[in-house]
Motif scaffolding. Structure first.
Motif, PDB file in Angstrom:
ATOM      1  N   PHE A   1      15.151 -17.223   8.902  1.00 25.77           N
ATOM      2  CA  PHE A   1      13.821 -16.669   8.622  1.00 25.77           C
ATOM      3  C   PHE A   1      13.908 -15.530   7.598  1.00 25.77           C
ATOM      4  N   LEU A   2      14.884 -14.637   7.769  1.00 30.98           N
ATOM      5  CA  LEU A   2      15.062 -13.523   6.837  1.00 30.98           C
ATOM      6  C   LEU A   2      15.388 -14.020   5.433  1.00 30.98           C
ATOM      7  N   LEU A   3      16.254 -15.039   5.356  1.00 31.49           N
ATOM      8  CA  LEU A   3      16.637 -15.577   4.050  1.00 31.49           C
ATOM      9  C   LEU A   3      15.494 -16.327   3.374  1.00 31.49           C
ATOM     10  N   GLN A   4      14.557 -16.838   4.164  1.00 35.20           N
ATOM     11  CA  GLN A   4      13.378 -17.497   3.592  1.00 35.20           C
ATOM     12  C   GLN A   4      12.390 -16.474   3.011  1.00 35.20           C
ATOM     13  N   HIS A   5      12.584 -15.200   3.375  1.00 37.46           N
ATOM     14  CA  HIS A   5      11.715 -14.124   2.885  1.00 37.46           C
ATOM     15  C   HIS A   5      12.577 -12.997   2.309  1.00 37.46           C
ATOM     16  N   THR A   6      13.573 -13.379   1.516  1.00 40.32           N
ATOM     17  CA  THR A   6      14.547 -12.403   1.023  1.00 40.32           C
ATOM     18  C   THR A   6      13.904 -11.270   0.241  1.00 40.32           C
ATOM     19  N   ASP A   7      12.977 -11.606  -0.658  1.00 42.07           N
ATOM     20  CA  ASP A   7      12.369 -10.561  -1.476  1.00 42.07           C
ATOM     21  C   ASP A   7      11.584  -9.565  -0.636  1.00 42.07           C
ATOM     22  N   GLN A   8      10.898 -10.078   0.388  1.00 41.12           N
ATOM     23  CA  GLN A   8      10.126  -9.199   1.255  1.00 41.12           C
ATOM     24  C   GLN A   8      11.033  -8.346   2.145  1.00 41.12           C
ATOM     25  N   VAL A   9      12.122  -8.946   2.629  1.00 40.53           N
ATOM     26  CA  VAL A   9      13.079  -8.204   3.459  1.00 40.53           C
ATOM     27  C   VAL A   9      13.718  -7.080   2.649  1.00 40.53           C
ATOM     28  N   ALA A  10      14.156  -7.408   1.424  1.00 42.33           N
ATOM     29  CA  ALA A  10      14.783  -6.405   0.560  1.00 42.33           C
ATOM     30  C   ALA A  10      13.793  -5.299   0.211  1.00 42.33           C
ATOM     31  N   SER A  11      12.554  -5.682  -0.066  1.00 40.48           N
ATOM     32  CA  SER A  11      11.531  -4.688  -0.401  1.00 40.48           C
ATOM     33  C   SER A  11      11.261  -3.760   0.773  1.00 40.48           C
ATOM     34  N   PHE A  12      11.169  -4.337   1.977  1.00 38.43           N
ATOM     35  CA  PHE A  12      10.903  -3.512   3.160  1.00 38.43           C
ATOM     36  C   PHE A  12      12.073  -2.592   3.455  1.00 38.43           C
ATOM     37  N   CYS A  13      13.291  -3.148   3.467  1.00 36.59           N
ATOM     38  CA  CYS A  13      14.475  -2.361   3.844  1.00 36.59           C
ATOM     39  C   CYS A  13      14.818  -1.305   2.806  1.00 36.59           C
ATOM     40  N   ASN A  14      14.855  -1.706   1.535  1.00 35.92           N
ATOM     41  CA  ASN A  14      15.293  -0.789   0.483  1.00 35.92           C
ATOM     42  C   ASN A  14      14.179   0.130  -0.006  1.00 35.92           C
ATOM     43  N   ASP A  15      13.012  -0.458  -0.256  1.00 37.45           N
ATOM     44  CA  ASP A  15      11.936   0.326  -0.857  1.00 37.45           C
ATOM     45  C   ASP A  15      11.113   1.092   0.179  1.00 37.45           C
ATOM     46  N   VAL A  16      10.798   0.440   1.297  1.00 39.06           N
ATOM     47  CA  VAL A  16       9.943   1.098   2.291  1.00 39.06           C
ATOM     48  C   VAL A  16      10.755   2.068   3.138  1.00 39.06           C
ATOM     49  N   VAL A  17      11.617   1.528   3.999  1.00 38.32           N
ATOM     50  CA  VAL A  17      12.361   2.386   4.933  1.00 38.32           C
ATOM     51  C   VAL A  17      13.331   3.296   4.185  1.00 38.32           C
ATOM     52  N   GLY A  18      14.067   2.735   3.215  1.00 37.71           N
ATOM     53  CA  GLY A  18      15.048   3.539   2.491  1.00 37.71           C
ATOM     54  C   GLY A  18      14.412   4.706   1.761  1.00 37.71           C
ATOM     55  N   ASP A  19      13.362   4.438   0.995  1.00 40.80           N
ATOM     56  CA  ASP A  19      12.710   5.502   0.225  1.00 40.80           C
ATOM     57  C   ASP A  19      11.964   6.478   1.126  1.00 40.80           C
ATOM     58  N   VAL A  20      11.327   5.962   2.174  1.00 35.42           N
ATOM     59  CA  VAL A  20      10.605   6.846   3.093  1.00 35.42           C
ATOM     60  C   VAL A  20      11.568   7.801   3.779  1.00 35.42           C
ATOM     61  N   CYS A  21      12.712   7.289   4.214  1.00 36.35           N
ATOM     62  CA  CYS A  21      13.713   8.156   4.849  1.00 36.35           C
ATOM     63  C   CYS A  21      14.216   9.216   3.870  1.00 36.35           C
ATOM     64  N   GLY A  22      14.344   8.836   2.592  1.00 29.11           N
ATOM     65  CA  GLY A  22      14.759   9.802   1.587  1.00 29.11           C
ATOM     66  C   GLY A  22      13.734  10.915   1.411  1.00 29.11           C
ATOM     67  N   ILE A  23      12.453  10.537   1.380  1.00 26.36           N
ATOM     68  CA  ILE A  23      11.390  11.530   1.221  1.00 26.36           C
ATOM     69  C   ILE A  23      11.299  12.437   2.449  1.00 26.36           C
ATOM     70  N   VAL A  24      11.331  11.815   3.637  1.00 28.10           N
ATOM     71  CA  VAL A  24      11.197  12.591   4.874  1.00 28.10           C
ATOM     72  C   VAL A  24      12.416  13.487   5.086  1.00 28.10           C
ATOM     73  N   SER A  25      13.607  13.008   4.735  1.00 28.87           N
ATOM     74  CA  SER A  25      14.805  13.845   4.879  1.00 28.87           C
ATOM     75  C   SER A  25      14.737  15.061   3.957  1.00 28.87           C
TER      76      SER A  25
END
Length: 201
Positions: free
Chosen positions: A105-129
């Motif tokens: 399922f994750l591999l069928q939505h690779t672009d969305q998974v990468a966007s969520f993990c890297n751009d959403v959670v990753g960047d948000v954690c950087g801003i909040v930290s």
């Protein structure tokens, strides 16, 4: 049917329709990811703000480290999702290996998974930290008024940036080498919450 429409080949018209649907899907995902970012950012910021304002200084520092680690972990998952191939997971799914269906399922939505993990959670954690480090500086200055706040802010911000960038650099190599195992662990977490299970027709 108008003459100009009749002159357009059927394949060309269907191709145009597919392109339009693709653009609509991309636009929809952009709006969706913006809303997800708003919710995730608000949630993490709220939790961090509440915790940082009510815990001892040492615990606040541990929360800051946890935010940095969370960003690194999700960055690793996002990279692993783009690096992993589907074959091992399809084989595992056929053998009913726990979490393998979620990996497919994750591999069928690779672009969305990468966007969520890297751009959403990753960047948000950087801003909040970054905001958390500023709050920690303020706490230290309140406890020790003689502390030079500007210098302390520079030092803590530099340490946070070094930990974030260094951790993501090390995590990137780790994710590329161990992408299959990383994604399988992520799939098992999703399986625990019954997320991403393939529906059989």
């Amino acid at each position: 049917m108008p003459k100009e429409d009749a002159d357009i080949p059927l394949k060309q018209k269907s191709g145009g329709d597919k392109a339009k649907r693709g653009r609509k899907k991309k636009n929809y995902w952009a709006v969706k990811i913006a809303l997800i970012t708003l919710i995730v950012s608000g949630g993490i910021s709220f939790v961090a703000e509440v915790l940082l304002g009510s815990v001892p200084l040492l615990v606040a520092i541990l929360i800051l480290i946890a935010l940095i680690a969370l960003g690194i972990v999700f960055d690793i998952i996002g990279i692993a999702a783009t690096a992993a191939g589907p074959k091992p997971f399809l084989a595992m799914a056929s053998k009913k290996v726990h979490g393998a269906q979620q990996c497919v399922f994750l591999l069928q939505h690779t672009d969305q998974v990468a966007s969520f993990c890297n751009d959403v959670v990753g960047d948000v954690c950087g801003i909040v930290s970054g905001a958390a480090s500023a709050a920690i500086v303020l706490r230290i200055v309140v406890l020790a008024p003689a502390t030079p706040s500007a210098l302390l802010n520079i030092i803590i911000s530099s340490v946070v940036a070094a930990m974030t960038v260094g951790g993501k650099a090390a995590g990137k190599r780790f994710a590329l080498v161990h992408s299959t195992n990383i994604l399988l662990r992520a799939g098992r977490v999703l399986a625990f919450f019954h997320i991403g299970r393939q529906k059989h027709k």
